[in-house]
Design a protein around this motif. Structure first.
Motif, short mmCIF file in Angstrom:
data_model
loop_
_atom_site.label_atom_id
_atom_site.label_comp_id
_atom_site.label_asym_id
_atom_site.label_seq_id
_atom_site.Cartn_x
_atom_site.Cartn_y
_atom_site.Cartn_z
N LEU B 75 0.87 -1.23 0.02
CA LEU B 75 -0.10 0.16 0.10
C LEU B 75 0.83 1.13 -0.08
N ASP B 76 0.83 2.03 -0.85
CA ASP B 76 1.68 3.44 -1.02
C ASP B 76 1.11 4.30 0.24
N GLU B 77 2.12 4.81 0.51
CA GLU B 77 1.75 5.74 1.99
C GLU B 77 0.77 6.86 1.36
N PRO B 78 -0.43 6.96 1.90
CA PRO B 78 -1.26 7.88 1.38
C PRO B 78 -0.95 9.34 1.37
N LYS B 79 -1.08 10.17 0.43
CA LYS B 79 -0.30 11.62 0.52
C LYS B 79 -1.57 12.68 0.00
N VAL B 80 -1.31 13.76 0.45
CA VAL B 80 -2.01 14.84 0.40
C VAL B 80 -1.49 15.85 -0.14
N LYS B 81 -2.23 16.91 -0.98
CA LYS B 81 -1.14 17.85 -1.60
C LYS B 81 -1.44 19.40 -0.71
N LEU B 82 -0.30 19.75 -0.48
CA LEU B 82 -0.24 20.97 0.32
C LEU B 82 0.16 22.22 -0.58
N ARG B 83 -0.66 23.29 -0.99
CA ARG B 83 -0.15 24.23 -1.74
C ARG B 83 -0.36 25.66 -0.77
N LEU B 110 12.11 23.73 -2.07
CA LEU B 110 11.24 24.06 -2.94
C LEU B 110 11.28 25.40 -3.68
N THR B 111 10.87 25.93 -4.81
CA THR B 111 11.01 27.31 -5.23
C THR B 111 9.70 27.77 -5.64
N THR B 112 9.26 28.73 -5.20
CA THR B 112 7.96 29.62 -5.63
C THR B 112 7.44 29.66 -7.15
N ASN B 113 6.73 29.56 -7.82
CA ASN B 113 6.29 29.64 -9.17
C ASN B 113 6.36 31.05 -9.53
N ALA B 114 5.59 31.72 -10.76
CA ALA B 114 5.49 33.02 -11.16
C ALA B 114 4.21 33.70 -10.03
N GLU B 115 3.35 32.68 -9.39
CA GLU B 115 2.14 33.25 -8.71
C GLU B 115 2.73 33.04 -7.23
N GLY B 116 4.08 32.75 -7.07
CA GLY B 116 4.33 32.82 -5.56
C GLY B 116 4.04 31.32 -4.94
N VAL B 117 3.72 30.47 -5.65
CA VAL B 117 2.97 29.21 -5.02
C VAL B 117 4.09 28.17 -4.93
N ILE B 118 4.18 27.40 -3.80
CA ILE B 118 4.86 26.24 -3.76
C ILE B 118 3.63 24.98 -3.44
N GLU B 119 4.10 23.79 -3.91
CA GLU B 119 3.15 22.92 -3.93
C GLU B 119 3.82 21.37 -3.78
N GLU B 120 3.49 20.62 -2.85
CA GLU B 120 4.12 19.41 -2.43
C GLU B 120 3.18 18.43 -1.96
N GLU B 121 3.33 16.96 -2.22
CA GLU B 121 2.53 16.00 -1.62
C GLU B 121 3.25 15.77 -0.46
N ILE B 122 2.36 15.63 0.62
CA ILE B 122 3.02 15.28 1.85
C ILE B 122 2.24 14.37 2.48
N PRO B 123 2.76 13.50 3.40
CA PRO B 123 2.08 12.24 4.04
C PRO B 123 0.80 12.78 4.70
N VAL B 124 -0.58 12.20 4.37
CA VAL B 124 -1.66 12.50 4.91
C VAL B 124 -1.93 12.57 6.56
N THR B 125 -0.71 11.74 6.92
CA THR B 125 -0.71 11.77 8.65
C THR B 125 -0.06 12.83 9.23
N ALA B 126 0.63 13.93 8.56
CA ALA B 126 1.38 14.86 8.92
C ALA B 126 0.48 16.00 9.47
N THR B 127 0.78 16.26 10.71
CA THR B 127 0.03 17.38 11.49
C THR B 127 0.57 18.60 11.79
N GLU B 128 1.97 18.94 11.37
CA GLU B 128 2.53 20.26 11.72
C GLU B 128 4.12 19.91 10.92
#
Lengths: 450, 210
Positions: B75-83, B110-128
């Motif tokens: 089972l892949d570790e479930p991930k969630v996207k944080l933007r 990470l490096t922000t894009n032209a809109e200043g956004v960073i995006e990363e898949e993080i473990p769904v269990t992450a709390t902080e």
């Protein structure tokens, strides 16, 4: 008394002060939501000053933007503050960017005050950046009472050491020393040299800035973001209705002027090295523009904030006297706008000197730590002079304890014991008695705790 | 038998789904018994503590396999996207800004894009986590899944805080809160009255992006 180190407080001079803003604790943890589809979270930075510098009205010529020689003292504090807040980054020393805000008192029209406060901010900006052409503009384009004229020229010549002889001879001497034709006429070329020499002397070698050292980095030709006037919109003191009525009578004009003095000030905020603003996104209008843009940034209840109420309001106590919401944030935690209370265990020493029920101005007062016998021990602080209200105050807070003050008053020297109180302690000069002991009249120990 | 799950602070759908062993969170969210909550909350990742989520019964997944061999089911570790959009004090995006996102033991450069956004898949269990923008001297502590809906007081205040209008920690006093609301209203062309009305709330949600 000894053993305690100096409190970490602002540095004050007779005409101003510099201080470090309280460190803003970081925002609480930022709550974010992971995206379900494509949602975002936004984190926006804040623009918060790190330090401040203030110069009072007394360092300008009356109703004028001409900077008096005495401002040298405050400018030395500014030089120190800038150096203290500079940061080393990749081998480059970066200065904290500055933004200058001039303030007028509420007497007169908004538009007039906007320009006058802007001209004062401009005068300081010009001195710091050695932009003599800006002073030339202020000089050649008088505005209402702000007319530099000969008194300013003479003050500059005097300060630079050309103080004897007729004004023309002094000008000639300066011209000769500056390699100019000594015709004794202070024209544009002489003024340029004179302004520069005077600016150099006021600021000193260490305080020489470029437009890049300011918050908008000189991006706007009219200085938006770098220097501006706030007109009378951000007073630190608002009279009560009763006072306002009283001061509106012509015979009380001088008193009104004196009571309004704290409102006439120039503030400089220092930001984190590397911060900059785009003039187009800066809400303040340029120094010489009208006040319309200011009003767009007012609190919704700005009128109530500026209104005279049943009691006098001081910003340091009520924090509700500024009409401009944008300025409010810069200033609300600024020790330059609302001086910090002395730290625990410290107090301000002050004394009022009366003679025949009249306050006595211009008397030298010295404070000493009280010895075991109640006699003067080690001197505390510099010698200070009483002001028009007879008040002499040490600018630095001292540890709570017993102090003695000595008032020089010819022919006698009066010694008394001063308890540690914030409100001035009233000292009545004895008549015909060389020494007066308050022992029976006052408690000497003072408050132990604050 | 379905389970009625009461949402607590910090929980969001993907995390709850993982807890109950669902590979696809939509299975829970699309359950007709959650229709009412779905109508009330725009995103299942911005729930309010106390919300009740119906967890349907799981359906079995059948996999044919030969009996003579050893099979590994991973089972892949479930991930969630944080933007996260990073903006300067005046709302301008912080473009091409290098930052470091730390979540648990994971470090993402990470490096922000032209809109200043960073995006990363993080473990769904992450709390902080923490986000560091070195260039700006900022270290931001993130509480993942803690954003309340903007209809709630805690929710709109959180957005004011994230957007820099409430810069100090703790509960703001009346004047500080008024300052924040009026500045936000002023910057966004709303009527400036210092109260958090529906329009202001909607604009806050819109500006924040969730």
């Amino acid at each position: 008394m000894s053993g305690k180190s100096d409190p970490p407080i602002s540095k004050a001079t007779a005409g101003g002060l510099s201080a470090v803003h309280p460190t803003l604790k970081p925002r609480d943890t930022i709550p974010v939501a992971p995206a379900f589809t494509n949602e975002l979270n936004t984190y926006q930075l804040t623009l918060v000053p790190k330090a401040c510098w203030k110069v009072e009205d007394m360092r300008f010529a009356f109703d004028s933007s001409f900077v008096l020689p005495e401002m040298k003292e405050e400018l030395a504090l500014l030089a120190e503050l800038i150096s203290q807040h500079s940061e080393e980054r990749e081998g480059v020393r970066r200065k904290p960017p500055l933004s200058i805000f001039g303030h007028a008192d509420p007497v007169g029209k908004d538009d007039y005050n906007k320009t006058l406060s802007g001209r004062r901010a401009m005068a300081i900006y010009a001195a710091l950046t050695r932009k003599t052409e800006m002073w030339e503009r202020l000089y050649t384009q008088p505005f209402g009472g702000d007319n530099w004229g000969n008194p300013a020229v003479n003050a500059m010549l005097g300060h630079l050491g050309y103080s004897s002889g007729a004004p023309t001879d002094r000008a000639k001497a300066f011209q000769r020393a500056s390699g100019l034709k000594d015709d004794g006429i202070v024209g544009p070329r002489t003024r340029e040299k004179l302004f520069l020499a005077y600016m150099d002397s006021l600021c000193g070698e260490n305080l020489k800035l470029t437009p890049e050292d300011f918050l908008a980095q000189g991006a706007d030709p009219n200085g938006r973001g770098d220097y501006q006037g706030c007109s009378e919109f951000n007073p630190v003191r608002i009279f009560s209705q009763e006072e306002e009525q009283k001061y509106s009578r012509p015979e009380n004009k001088n008193e009104r002027n004196r009571e309004n003095a704290p409102n006439r000030r120039v503030m400089i905020f220092l930001f984190r090295p590397g911060r900059k603003v785009a003039p187009a996104r800066w809400p303040c209008p340029a120094a010489l523009e009208g006040p319309d843009a200011c009003r767009k940034r007012f609190w919704s209840d700005a009128q109530a904030r500026l209104a005279n109420g049943p009691a006098r309001r001081e910003f340091k106590e009520t924090r509700d006297t500024f009409a401009c919401r944008f300025y409010h944030r810069f200033a609300v935690n600024s020790p330059c706008e609302s001086p910090l209370p002395p730290p625990k265990g410290f107090a301000f020493l002050s004394v009022i000197v009366f003679f025949h029920q009249q306050p006595i101005a211009d008397l030298a007062v010295e404070f000493f730590a009280a010895g075991a016998d109640g006699k003067p021990g080690a001197a505390v602080g510099e010698k200070v002079k009483t002001d028009e209200d007879g008040v002499a105050k040490l600018l630095k807070p001292v540890p709570i304890g017993n102090y003695v003050c000595r008032v020089q008053y010819q022919p006698e020297t009066v010694v008394c014991t001063v308890p540690d109180i914030e409100d001035p302690f009233i000292l009545v000069l004895p008549i015909g008695r060389p020494y007066y002991d308050f022992e029976n009249d006052f408690e000497f120990t003072g408050r132990k705790q604050r | 038998m379905p389970v009625y799950h009461r949402v607590t602070q910090g929980e969001f759908l993907a995390q709850i789904a993982a807890k109950y062993g669902f590979r696809n969170p939509a299975t829970i969210w699309d359950d007709p018994r959650n229709a009412q909550l779905k109508k009330k909350r725009k995103s299942p990742h911005v729930l309010m503590p106390g919300d009740i989520l119906v967890i349907p019964d799981k359906s079995e997944k059948r996999q044919e396999a030969a009996v003579t061999r050893v099979h590994q089911f991973v089972l892949d570790e479930p991930k969630v996207k944080l933007r996260i959009a990073l903006k300067d004090w005046d709302g301008e995006p912080l473009k091409s800004m290098e930052c470091v996102l730390k979540v648990g033991s994971q470090i993402y450069n990470l490096t922000t894009n032209a809109e200043g956004v960073i995006e990363e898949e993080i473990p769904v269990t992450a709390t902080e986590g923490t986000l560091t923008i070195k260039e700006m001297g900022e270290e931001i502590k993130l509480q993942i899944g803690h954003l309340d809906p903007s209809s709630e007081e805690t929710g709109w205040k959180a957005r004011l805080r994230n957007l820099g209008y409430l810069a100090e920690p703790g509960e703001p006093d009346a004047q500080t809160l008024r300052w924040a609301l009026e500045e936000f209203q002023c910057n966004n062309g709303l009527k400036v009255d210092g109260t958090c009305n529906d329009q202001t709330r909607a604009k806050l949600e819109n500006t924040h992006g969730s």
